[in-house]
Scaffold this motif. Structure first.
Motif, mmCIF file in Angstrom:
data_model
loop_
_atom_site.group_PDB
_atom_site.id
_atom_site.type_symbol
_atom_site.label_atom_id
_atom_site.label_comp_id
_atom_site.label_asym_id
_atom_site.label_seq_id
_atom_site.Cartn_x
_atom_site.Cartn_y
_atom_site.Cartn_z
ATOM 1 N N LEU A 20 0.827 -1.195 0.000
ATOM 2 C CA LEU A 20 0.000 0.000 0.000
ATOM 3 C C LEU A 20 0.868 1.254 0.000
ATOM 4 O O LEU A 20 2.013 1.241 0.463
ATOM 5 C CB LEU A 20 -0.909 0.011 1.236
ATOM 6 N N ALA A 21 0.274 2.343 -0.477
ATOM 7 C CA ALA A 21 0.981 3.616 -0.436
ATOM 8 C C ALA A 21 1.145 4.055 1.015
ATOM 9 O O ALA A 21 0.227 3.933 1.818
ATOM 10 C CB ALA A 21 0.199 4.668 -1.222
ATOM 11 N N ALA A 22 2.311 4.561 1.369
ATOM 12 C CA ALA A 22 2.587 4.978 2.739
ATOM 13 C C ALA A 22 1.738 6.201 3.093
ATOM 14 O O ALA A 22 1.720 7.203 2.370
ATOM 15 C CB ALA A 22 4.075 5.296 2.885
ATOM 16 N N ARG A 23 1.016 6.104 4.228
ATOM 17 C CA ARG A 23 0.186 7.208 4.712
ATOM 18 C C ARG A 23 0.325 7.319 6.221
ATOM 19 O O ARG A 23 0.539 6.323 6.914
ATOM 20 C CB ARG A 23 -1.290 6.975 4.359
ATOM 21 N N THR A 24 0.200 8.518 6.752
ATOM 22 C CA THR A 24 0.221 8.722 8.194
ATOM 23 C C THR A 24 -1.194 8.563 8.744
ATOM 24 O O THR A 24 -2.189 8.617 8.006
ATOM 25 C CB THR A 24 0.749 10.119 8.543
ATOM 26 N N TYR A 25 -1.280 8.373 10.064
ATOM 27 C CA TYR A 25 -2.592 8.285 10.686
ATOM 28 C C TYR A 25 -3.379 9.584 10.504
ATOM 29 O O TYR A 25 -4.608 9.568 10.401
ATOM 30 C CB TYR A 25 -2.438 7.978 12.178
ATOM 31 N N GLU A 26 -2.683 10.681 10.466
ATOM 32 C CA GLU A 26 -3.355 11.975 10.307
ATOM 33 C C GLU A 26 -4.076 12.073 8.969
ATOM 34 O O GLU A 26 -5.065 12.808 8.843
ATOM 35 C CB GLU A 26 -2.325 13.099 10.436
ATOM 36 N N TRP A 101 -7.389 6.277 13.646
ATOM 37 C CA TRP A 101 -6.878 7.636 13.845
ATOM 38 C C TRP A 101 -6.860 7.989 15.323
ATOM 39 O O TRP A 101 -5.906 8.602 15.818
ATOM 40 C CB TRP A 101 -7.755 8.620 13.064
ATOM 41 N N LEU A 102 -7.919 7.609 16.049
ATOM 42 C CA LEU A 102 -7.962 7.900 17.477
ATOM 43 C C LEU A 102 -6.822 7.210 18.217
ATOM 44 O O LEU A 102 -6.124 7.832 19.029
ATOM 45 C CB LEU A 102 -9.305 7.452 18.068
ATOM 46 N N CYS A 103 -6.611 5.927 17.928
ATOM 47 C CA CYS A 103 -5.576 5.171 18.635
ATOM 48 C C CYS A 103 -4.169 5.619 18.249
ATOM 49 O O CYS A 103 -3.272 5.621 19.098
ATOM 50 C CB CYS A 103 -5.742 3.682 18.368
ATOM 51 N N GLY A 104 -3.970 5.978 17.002
ATOM 52 C CA GLY A 104 -2.647 6.451 16.585
ATOM 53 C C GLY A 104 -1.541 5.446 16.823
ATOM 54 O O GLY A 104 -0.421 5.816 17.211
ATOM 55 N N GLY A 105 -1.832 4.164 16.643
ATOM 56 C CA GLY A 105 -0.829 3.135 16.822
ATOM 57 C C GLY A 105 -0.814 2.505 18.199
ATOM 58 O O GLY A 105 -0.076 1.536 18.421
ATOM 59 N N VAL A 106 -1.604 3.023 19.140
ATOM 60 C CA VAL A 106 -1.670 2.444 20.486
ATOM 61 C C VAL A 106 -2.617 1.247 20.455
ATOM 62 O O VAL A 106 -3.740 1.332 19.957
ATOM 63 C CB VAL A 106 -2.155 3.488 21.506
#
Length: 426
Positions: A20-26, A101-106
């Motif tokens: 997949l194309a790299a994307r940030t959580y934002e 998005w809320l968790c942001g990787g947590v």
């Protein structure tokens, strides 16, 4: 034609092995997405009461705790979508980009969400008062002067078949105590799970047996005489069979809420195993006065709260009660209409409720208290409890009231942190 060869077609087929194309959580959610307003609102709250229970400290061994703001935001956004179960929200964490998005990787599990809710009852209660003070200091709402109280029956996490008499409860407790060990060769984990299940069954049976005397007194008060043996639930010993809005009888808890007539904010909440509302008025009045420091000029309740002793006490304290009169007392006697006993608080209440102004004031109760119950149960999804025990049920109810206030504040644009007001669609 049969002899003609068909030409091949050209189509686009999915290639699921490509990167997949790299994307940030934002970049996962749009700038105007409601989840952003929920997070901005929760992030600005005073969460000191929640942080006191966290033992993780910098430069000390141990795993870092999940931010309570994140857990509260997940619950608020989940109830905004009608989810009142920790497992339902945890399932969305795997499929919905707004939760990503809320968790942001947590990493957040259903157990973490459930533990946060069940252990934060006092913090939720304090947060209701803090949010009211914050909104009053901003000038978004006025200090409450008229309060409305109402109760609703919330289905307990127990079935009707879980209610047993004393003999059956003792039998189940004896069976749990006499249960043998695991089979030969069972793992340590299986043996520990079996021991926990046996201890849990013994504890619930003991609580159910201890609840039988109160059930007998409750049955005698309701029917005048105790018909049959009292029963208690082995699944949730503190749950009681109550009359539901549809006329049926099911295991439930009585959830009480006090709200402001003007702003429709929830101010206080309580969960009890008593089915009658008449005994719930005075405790809520005392709690609002002691903890929130409020002495309202009017208190609106329906006919289920009618208790003349309590009404007289509130009228003597300067709190005017607005509650409908019984049908047989709609008209005052002639001597009372002529002013024979003007100093009697009960007569003052009766006279007030016969005036057009009193009836107009009481008419504000339904759009406040009834709407709050409808929002929490139908829109936020708390039609049935997913936890057992009165304290945990109260924590779930208080969390729903906090979510209701935050969503109302976002929708009305009362908080500067939210990215503009927006409409909350069911």
């Amino acid at each position: 034609m049969a002899g003609r060869r068909r030409s091949r077609v050209r189509v686009l087929r999915p290639k699921r092995t490509q990167v997949l194309a790299a994307r940030t959580y934002e970049q996962l959610v749009d700038p105007g997405h409601p989840v952003r307003a929920v997070w901005a609102t929760v992030e600005a709250l005073d969460m000191s009461d929640f942080e006191r229970a966290i033992r993780s400290r910098p430069h000390h061994a141990g795993r870092s705790a999940v931010d309570p703001r994140l857990l509260l935001a997940l619950w608020v956004y989940g109830q905004m979508e009608g989810l009142s179960s920790a497992h339902a929200i945890a399932a969305r964490l795997r499929t919905d980009v707004a939760y990503w998005w809320l968790c942001g990787g947590v990493s957040v599990s259903a157990h973490t969400l459930s533990s946060f809710m069940t252990h934060s009852g006092p913090a939720f209660r304090a947060l209701l008062g803090k949010l009211l003070d914050d909104l009053c200091s901003r000038g978004a709402v006025h200090r409450p002067r008229r309060l409305a109280q109402d109760g609703t029956r919330v289905r307990a996490s127990a079935g009707a078949a879980s209610f047993h008499r004393k003999a059956t409860l003792r039998k189940r407790a004896a069976e749990a105590a006499a249960a043998g060990p695991c089979r030969q060769g069972a793992s340590t984990k299986a043996r520990a799970a079996r021991e926990r299940a046996r201890a849990d069954l013994q504890a619930r049976a003991a609580l159910a047996l201890a609840a039988l005397p109160a059930a007998a007194r409750r049955k005698k008060r309701a029917k005048g005489v105790a018909h049959g043996e009292p029963r208690a639930s082995l699944t949730d010993p503190q749950a009681q069979v109550m009359r539901m809005p549809d006329g049926g009888f099911r295991p439930a808890y009585n959830a009480q809420a006090v709200s402001d007539v003007e702003s429709r904010l929830a101010l206080a909440g309580r969960v009890t195993d008593e089915g009658a509302d008449s005994a719930q008025l005075l405790p809520m009045v005392h709690w609002v006065a002691r903890v929130l420091g409020l002495k309202p000029e009017a208190w609106l309740v329906d006919g289920a709260y009618r208790n003349l002793k309590v009404f007289s006490a509130l009228e003597s304290q300067g709190i005017r009660v607005f509650s409908p009169l019984p049908a047989r007392k709609n008209l005052l006697p002639q001597e009372e209409r002529s002013g024979g006993r003007r100093g009697d608080p009960i007569n003052a209440w009766r006279a007030r409720m016969q005036t057009p102004a009193g009836k107009r004031t009481y008419a504000q109760r339904a759009p406040t208290a009834e709407l709050l119950n409808a929002q929490v149960k139908e829109r936020q999804g708390l039609r049935r409890l997913h936890v057992r025990g009165r304290k945990r049920a109260e924590a779930a109810w208080l969390l729903s009231l906090v979510a209701h206030n935050l969503l109302l504040a976002i929708a009305q644009g009362w908080l500067d942190e939210s990215e503009g007001p927006f409409f909350l669609t069911p």
